[in-house]
Write a protein that holds these residues in place. Structure first.
Motif, PDB file in Angstrom:
ATOM      1  N   GLY A  45      11.284   1.970   3.904  1.00  0.00           N
ATOM      2  CA  GLY A  45      10.673   0.770   3.351  1.00  0.00           C
ATOM      3  C   GLY A  45       9.300   0.922   2.753  1.00  0.00           C
ATOM      4  N   HIS A  46       8.752   2.139   2.741  1.00  0.00           N
ATOM      5  CA  HIS A  46       7.393   2.301   2.197  1.00  0.00           C
ATOM      6  C   HIS A  46       7.439   2.350   0.673  1.00  0.00           C
ATOM      7  CE1 HIS A  46       3.168   3.007   2.677  1.00  0.00           C
ATOM      8  NE2 HIS A  46       3.213   4.000   1.810  1.00  0.00           N
ATOM      9  N   ARG A  47       6.400   1.795   0.034  1.00  0.00           N
ATOM     10  CA  ARG A  47       6.429   1.686  -1.422  1.00  0.00           C
ATOM     11  C   ARG A  47       5.091   2.005  -2.086  1.00  0.00           C
ATOM     12  NH1 ARG A  47      10.927   1.930  -0.335  1.00  0.00           N
ATOM     13  NH2 ARG A  47      12.720   0.704  -1.043  1.00  0.00           N
ATOM     14  N   VAL A  48       4.222   2.793  -1.449  1.00  0.00           N
ATOM     15  CA  VAL A  48       2.966   3.225  -2.068  1.00  0.00           C
ATOM     16  C   VAL A  48       2.843   4.728  -1.864  1.00  0.00           C
ATOM     17  CG1 VAL A  48       0.462   2.918  -2.221  1.00  0.00           C
ATOM     18  CG2 VAL A  48       1.909   1.003  -1.481  1.00  0.00           C
ATOM     19  N   PHE A  49       2.764   5.475  -2.974  1.00  0.00           N
ATOM     20  CA  PHE A  49       2.796   6.932  -2.906  1.00  0.00           C
ATOM     21  C   PHE A  49       1.697   7.542  -3.770  1.00  0.00           C
ATOM     22  CE2 PHE A  49       6.925   5.562  -1.571  1.00  0.00           C
ATOM     23  CZ  PHE A  49       7.320   6.492  -0.612  1.00  0.00           C
ATOM     24  N   GLY A  50       1.269   8.735  -3.371  1.00  0.00           N
ATOM     25  CA  GLY A  50       0.249   9.466  -4.114  1.00  0.00           C
ATOM     26  C   GLY A  50       0.787  10.778  -4.638  1.00  0.00           C
ATOM     27  N   GLN A  58       6.277  12.584 -13.249  1.00  0.00           N
ATOM     28  CA  GLN A  58       7.196  12.205 -14.328  1.00  0.00           C
ATOM     29  C   GLN A  58       8.603  12.697 -14.056  1.00  0.00           C
ATOM     30  OE1 GLN A  58       4.910  14.017 -17.547  1.00  0.00           O
ATOM     31  NE2 GLN A  58       4.779  12.027 -18.566  1.00  0.00           N
ATOM     32  N   ALA A  59       8.711  13.860 -13.416  1.00  0.00           N
ATOM     33  CA  ALA A  59      10.016  14.451 -13.188  1.00  0.00           C
ATOM     34  C   ALA A  59      10.793  13.733 -12.087  1.00  0.00           C
ATOM     35  CB  ALA A  59       9.866  15.925 -12.842  1.00  0.00           C
ATOM     36  N   LYS A  60      10.095  13.229 -11.072  1.00  0.00           N
ATOM     37  CA  LYS A  60      10.842  12.723  -9.929  1.00  0.00           C
ATOM     38  C   LYS A  60      10.835  11.216  -9.744  1.00  0.00           C
ATOM     39  CE  LYS A  60       7.378  13.474  -6.252  1.00  0.00           C
ATOM     40  NZ  LYS A  60       6.926  14.436  -5.227  1.00  0.00           N
ATOM     41  N   TRP A  61       9.803  10.523 -10.234  1.00  0.00           N
ATOM     42  CA  TRP A  61       9.732   9.113  -9.873  1.00  0.00           C
ATOM     43  C   TRP A  61      10.644   8.182 -10.660  1.00  0.00           C
ATOM     44  CZ3 TRP A  61       8.596   6.913  -5.567  1.00  0.00           C
ATOM     45  CH2 TRP A  61       7.870   7.654  -4.631  1.00  0.00           C
ATOM     46  N   PRO A  62      10.978   8.432 -11.905  1.00  0.00           N
ATOM     47  CA  PRO A  62      11.955   7.546 -12.544  1.00  0.00           C
ATOM     48  C   PRO A  62      13.258   7.443 -11.767  1.00  0.00           C
ATOM     49  CG  PRO A  62      10.822   8.824 -14.209  1.00  0.00           C
ATOM     50  CD  PRO A  62      10.371   9.375 -12.885  1.00  0.00           C
ATOM     51  N   GLY A  63      13.719   8.567 -11.225  1.00  0.00           N
ATOM     52  CA  GLY A  63      14.946   8.536 -10.435  1.00  0.00           C
ATOM     53  C   GLY A  63      14.785   7.748  -9.145  1.00  0.00           C
ATOM     54  N   PHE A  64      13.653   7.923  -8.482  1.00  0.00           N
ATOM     55  CA  PHE A  64      13.405   7.153  -7.263  1.00  0.00           C
ATOM     56  C   PHE A  64      13.292   5.659  -7.572  1.00  0.00           C
ATOM     57  CE2 PHE A  64      11.356  11.056  -5.128  1.00  0.00           C
ATOM     58  CZ  PHE A  64      12.495  11.303  -4.370  1.00  0.00           C
ATOM     59  N   GLY A  69      14.026   0.918  -6.401  1.00  0.00           N
ATOM     60  CA  GLY A  69      13.133  -0.105  -6.928  1.00  0.00           C
ATOM     61  C   GLY A  69      11.738   0.467  -7.117  1.00  0.00           C
ATOM     62  N   ARG A  70      10.900  -0.337  -7.686  1.00  0.00           N
ATOM     63  CA  ARG A  70       9.577   0.128  -8.090  1.00  0.00           C
ATOM     64  C   ARG A  70       8.655   0.390  -6.897  1.00  0.00           C
ATOM     65  NH1 ARG A  70       6.761   2.428 -12.349  1.00  0.00           N
ATOM     66  NH2 ARG A  70       4.571   2.161 -11.875  1.00  0.00           N
ATOM     67  N   SER A  71       7.998   1.546  -6.900  1.00  0.00           N
ATOM     68  CA  SER A  71       6.926   1.858  -5.967  1.00  0.00           C
ATOM     69  C   SER A  71       5.606   1.902  -6.727  1.00  0.00           C
ATOM     70  CB  SER A  71       7.155   3.218  -5.299  1.00  0.00           C
ATOM     71  OG  SER A  71       8.224   3.165  -4.379  1.00  0.00           O
ATOM     72  N   ALA A  72       4.514   1.620  -6.027  1.00  0.00           N
ATOM     73  CA  ALA A  72       3.178   1.755  -6.604  1.00  0.00           C
ATOM     74  C   ALA A  72       2.761   3.215  -6.500  1.00  0.00           C
ATOM     75  CB  ALA A  72       2.189   0.864  -5.877  1.00  0.00           C
ATOM     76  N   LEU A  73       2.388   3.803  -7.628  1.00  0.00           N
ATOM     77  CA  LEU A  73       2.017   5.213  -7.663  1.00  0.00           C
ATOM     78  C   LEU A  73       0.527   5.375  -7.909  1.00  0.00           C
ATOM     79  CD1 LEU A  73       4.924   6.755  -9.786  1.00  0.00           C
ATOM     80  CD2 LEU A  73       4.756   6.526  -7.301  1.00  0.00           C
ATOM     81  N   HIS A  74      -0.098   6.237  -7.104  1.00  0.00           N
ATOM     82  CA  HIS A  74      -1.521   6.550  -7.225  1.00  0.00           C
ATOM     83  C   HIS A  74      -1.657   8.007  -7.653  1.00  0.00           C
ATOM     84  CE1 HIS A  74      -3.350   3.123  -4.711  1.00  0.00           C
ATOM     85  NE2 HIS A  74      -2.047   2.880  -4.783  1.00  0.00           N
TER      86      HIS A  74
END
Length: 217
Positions: A45-50, A58-64, A69-74
């Motif tokens: 359930g976590h949705r904030v990643f660094g 770019q390589a991994k987050w579109p798939g995630f 669903g959308r996570s906040a990326l730092h």
């Protein structure tokens, strides 16, 4: 430790410091971690990643994002000016604004893109030659410069020297943020996040304690 244990320790540190419950954001540092480990934290359930590198993210987050669903990326690693556009299109927060040239580049791109991520200024609190960041004595003037460019600077970030007491650096960063009216402090990692919370951290960056050590090689 798992996500529940770390979250409980964050909540306990908030309470001990007289802080409101939920006032500290856990930024799960997923850089160089195997996809299955990141997926497990997403499933929890976590949705904030660094992330440290624009290309890796770019390589991994579109798939995630498609899967969970959308996570906040730092962005928490060094940003080259020629990667700034890509970073601004992918990340919700850039924590590594560390020089005037990058500030001017982001300001120009913000006009082109019509949007800008939230920005934290990285402060080199230990004045380490090998480490990026604005010198503490130049922070006030750099904040003013960024504001003159209409940049959305919302906080400060630091990475204390490995062999120094981190609380001294956390206290310095908090003082600089208060003096400049900045509400957010990104400080504290796996080994010292509770001390950072006691001194005002709003964001803690935790990787190995959550995911385990990164694979080598």
């Amino acid at each position: 430790m798992d996500l529940t244990e770390i979250s409980n320790r964050i909540r306990s540190a908030e309470a001990s410091a007289g802080r409101a419950d939920g006032s500290v954001t856990l930024v799960a540092v997923s850089k160089k971690q195997p996809d299955e480990r990141v997926a497990q934290v997403l499933e929890d359930g976590h949705r904030v990643f660094g992330e440290n590198r624009v290309q890796e993210a770019q390589a991994k987050w579109p798939g995630f994002h498609d899967r969970f669903g959308r996570s906040a990326l730092h962005l928490i690693g060094p940003l080259q000016s020629n990667k700034a556009r890509d970073a601004m299109e992918l990340f919700d927060v850039i924590q590594v604004l560390d020089r005037p040239k990058l500030a001017r580049t982001i300001a120009r791109l913000a006009q082109d893109l019509g949007q800008c991520p939230s920005l934290f200024i990285q402060v080199n609190t230990g004045a380490e030659d090998q480490k990026a960041g604005i010198a503490p004595g130049e922070t006030d003037s750099f904040v003013r410069e960024c504001r003159s460019l209409d940049l959305p600077v919302d906080g400060l970030m630091c990475i204390p020297p490995v062999y120094e007491e981190p609380a001294l650096h956390f206290a310095l960063l908090a003082k600089l943020a208060e003096r400049n009216g900045l509400p957010n402090l990104s400080m504290g990692m796996s080994a010292d996040f509770e001390a950072a919370i006691a001194l005002g951290a709003t964001h803690v960056r935790i990787g190995s304690a959550l995911f385990g050590d990164r694979p080598t090689g």
